[in-house]
Write an enzyme that holds these catalytic residues in place. Structure first.
Site, PDB file in Angstrom:
ATOM      1  N   HIS A  66      13.421 -23.418  -7.864  1.00  0.00           N
ATOM      2  CA  HIS A  66      11.849 -22.547  -7.480  1.00  0.00           C
ATOM      3  C   HIS A  66      11.658 -21.430  -8.267  1.00  0.00           C
ATOM      4  O   HIS A  66      12.408 -20.709  -8.754  1.00  0.00           O
ATOM      5  CB  HIS A  66      12.130 -22.135  -5.722  1.00  0.00           C
ATOM      6  CG  HIS A  66      13.027 -21.111  -5.475  1.00  0.00           C
ATOM      7  ND1 HIS A  66      12.755 -19.692  -5.737  1.00  0.00           N
ATOM      8  CD2 HIS A  66      14.344 -20.858  -5.103  1.00  0.00           C
ATOM      9  CE1 HIS A  66      13.720 -19.013  -5.320  1.00  0.00           C
ATOM     10  NE2 HIS A  66      14.605 -19.736  -4.824  1.00  0.00           N
TER      11      HIS A  66
ATOM     12  N   ASP B  77      17.465 -14.541  -8.356  1.00  0.00           N
ATOM     13  CA  ASP B  77      17.141 -15.509  -7.151  1.00  0.00           C
ATOM     14  C   ASP B  77      15.718 -15.641  -7.303  1.00  0.00           C
ATOM     15  O   ASP B  77      14.944 -14.750  -7.141  1.00  0.00           O
ATOM     16  CB  ASP B  77      17.718 -14.938  -5.867  1.00  0.00           C
ATOM     17  CG  ASP B  77      17.023 -15.862  -4.751  1.00  0.00           C
ATOM     18  OD1 ASP B  77      16.781 -17.103  -5.063  1.00  0.00           O
ATOM     19  OD2 ASP B  77      17.198 -15.429  -3.673  1.00  0.00           O
TER      20      ASP B  77
ATOM     21  N   GLU C 247       9.156 -21.488  -2.299  1.00  0.00           N
ATOM     22  CA  GLU C 247      10.634 -21.629  -1.731  1.00  0.00           C
ATOM     23  C   GLU C 247      10.735 -20.488  -0.653  1.00  0.00           C
ATOM     24  O   GLU C 247      11.467 -20.501   0.558  1.00  0.00           O
ATOM     25  CB  GLU C 247      11.633 -21.792  -2.499  1.00  0.00           C
ATOM     26  CG  GLU C 247      13.045 -22.199  -2.163  1.00  0.00           C
ATOM     27  CD  GLU C 247      13.879 -21.090  -1.544  1.00  0.00           C
ATOM     28  OE1 GLU C 247      15.132 -21.138  -1.223  1.00  0.00           O
ATOM     29  OE2 GLU C 247      13.624 -19.801  -1.751  1.00  0.00           O
ATOM     30  N   GLU C 248      10.593 -19.136  -1.028  1.00  0.00           N
ATOM     31  CA  GLU C 248      10.938 -17.868  -0.332  1.00  0.00           C
ATOM     32  C   GLU C 248      10.293 -17.835   0.893  1.00  0.00           C
ATOM     33  O   GLU C 248      10.567 -16.938   1.794  1.00  0.00           O
ATOM     34  CB  GLU C 248      10.740 -16.721  -1.252  1.00  0.00           C
ATOM     35  CG  GLU C 248      11.573 -16.632  -2.502  1.00  0.00           C
ATOM     36  CD  GLU C 248      13.099 -16.198  -2.109  1.00  0.00           C
ATOM     37  OE1 GLU C 248      13.551 -16.185  -1.102  1.00  0.00           O
ATOM     38  OE2 GLU C 248      13.997 -16.241  -3.090  1.00  0.00           O
TER      39      GLU C 248
ATOM     40  N   ASP D  80      19.894 -23.445  -7.471  1.00  0.00           N
ATOM     41  CA  ASP D  80      19.490 -22.083  -6.810  1.00  0.00           C
ATOM     42  C   ASP D  80      20.504 -21.044  -6.927  1.00  0.00           C
ATOM     43  O   ASP D  80      21.420 -21.259  -7.919  1.00  0.00           O
ATOM     44  CB  ASP D  80      19.086 -22.017  -5.214  1.00  0.00           C
ATOM     45  CG  ASP D  80      18.187 -21.244  -4.787  1.00  0.00           C
ATOM     46  OD1 ASP D  80      18.362 -20.165  -5.088  1.00  0.00           O
ATOM     47  OD2 ASP D  80      17.267 -21.628  -4.065  1.00  0.00           O
TER      48      ASP D  80
ATOM     49  N   HIS E 179      18.656 -10.382  -3.430  1.00  0.00           N
ATOM     50  CA  HIS E 179      17.441  -9.784  -2.927  1.00  0.00           C
ATOM     51  C   HIS E 179      17.192  -8.395  -3.096  1.00  0.00           C
ATOM     52  O   HIS E 179      16.751  -7.527  -2.264  1.00  0.00           O
ATOM     53  CB  HIS E 179      17.262 -10.231  -1.402  1.00  0.00           C
ATOM     54  CG  HIS E 179      16.669 -11.576  -1.365  1.00  0.00           C
ATOM     55  ND1 HIS E 179      15.983 -12.128  -0.149  1.00  0.00           N
ATOM     56  CD2 HIS E 179      16.730 -12.586  -2.116  1.00  0.00           C
ATOM     57  CE1 HIS E 179      15.825 -13.264  -0.116  1.00  0.00           C
ATOM     58  NE2 HIS E 179      16.232 -13.677  -1.303  1.00  0.00           N
TER      59      HIS E 179
END
Length: 348
Positions: free
Chosen positions: A70, A182, A212-213, A235, A323
């Site tokens: 992604h 990420d 995707e998120e 990923d 994140h």
């Protein structure tokens, strides 16, 4: 690491992936990696690579492999501009509010990118009560200050403009540190794996997916269109072998190689594919490790469930402090990621 740096420094949140898609599309075109390149209705980039056998002719019905990484990163969309020009935001992706205080951000507008500062509503420490100091605000309580008048902001910023945290790409010890590893690491690993791939008997559909998120939305449509025999999601995963986390919750270990995700909360990997990857890793002296992520998902879930079902596995690079703007990953894990993917594709 210049390619990975370029990927991490290109802002693209869910639904706004055009910038990162252009970077990737320009790169694969320059490297001549595919026989065909398309962009689907949702914005996912799809590169098709026909079989390139080392000897003899290609099979008339080769195995069709879908590789998915992604492109989107967690971020925000502008949802309100007040009279003074402060921006209120709507998150697109999951944030821990504890990591959002006093952050530099980039507000991406049609007229250009604007630097800004993110902070939470409320009093500074000098005049806050003890109770106020302990309060952790909700993500929606944060605002962005562009240092401009209200009129200047309204003349530049629109509702729906994307906002991303702004942090540098750096090499720290044996690791790299940046925002949105990420999943720019997965995008990078897929590019490097295909660059290193000389011969293969399978038909490859490399897909850089969108959204995707916010629920693996792009992968769902792409998988239906590709209709693969095997799916591989590329990923990242948690690496929590850090102070304050029990060892049984570490998920993965930095430097022990790319993870073969046995399962997460969205899918259980095909155990035959897990064993296949492990055998290839052993035969080629490539480091890898198994991991289970108790919560969280990735694009493999949508590939696995598409049409009548697809044998699917998820590969994931261990990332510390995920994140945040200081995500960290070990260089050995980066190397093993694309090396193992190339070796596996050659083995089919």
């Amino acid at each position: 690491m210049k390619l990975l740096q370029a990927l991490t420094q290109t802002p693209s949140v869910p639904g706004r992936e055009d910038r990162i898609r252009k970077v990737i599309q320009d790169y694969v075109t320059k490297q001549n990696l595919f026989d065909e390149i398309t962009v689907d209705a949702m914005g996912s980039l799809i590169g098709v690579r026909r079989p390139r056998p080392e000897k003899g002719k290609a099979s008339k019905k080769p195995i069709k492999v879908m590789l998915a990484a992604h492109m989107d990163q967690i971020g925000f969309l502008v949802r309100h501009i007040d009279e003074a020009g402060y921006l209120r935001l709507n998150p697109v992706g999951g944030f821990d509010a504890r990591n959002l205080f006093a952050r530099k951000v980039r507000v991406c507008t049609t007229q250009g990118d604007l630097p800004g500062i993110m902070n939470a509503s409320g009093k500074p420490i000098h005049i806050a009560s003890d109770a106020e100091k302990k309060k952790i605000p909700e993500v929606t309580e944060f605002f962005v200050d562009l240092g401009l008048t209200g009129d200047q902001v309204r003349n530049s910023v629109l509702i729906g403009d994307m906002v991303v945290l702004d942090g540098p790409f750096e090499e720290v010890g044996n690791s790299v540190v940046s925002q949105c590893l990420d999943n720019r690491v997965g995008c990078w690993a897929l590019l490097k794996a295909l660059e290193g791939l000389k011969h293969h008997n399978c038909e490859i559909y490399a897909v850089w997916t969108v959204q995707e998120e916010v629920g693996c939305r792009g992968a769902q449509g792409a998988a239906y269109g590709v209709h693969p025999d095997i799916g591989v999601a590329c990923d990242t995963t948690l690496c929590c072998k850090t102070p304050g986390v029990p060892d049984e919750d570490r998920v993965s270990v930095a430097g022990d190689g790319v993870c073969l995700h046995v399962m997460d909360s969205s899918m259980i990997s095909d155990i035959g594919l897990v064993a296949q990857f492990e055998a290839v890793a052993k035969a080629n002296s490539i480091k890898c490790q198994r991991a289970i992520l108790p919560r969280g998902g990735q694009d493999g879930a949508m590939i696995q469930r598409s049409r009548s079902g697809v044998r699917t596995i998820a590969l994931a690079c261990p990332v510390k402090y995920i994140h945040t703007v200081t995500e960290m990953t070990h260089k050995d894990d980066l190397e093993s990621y694309h090396t193992l993917l190339t070796a596996w594709l050659e083995s089919l």
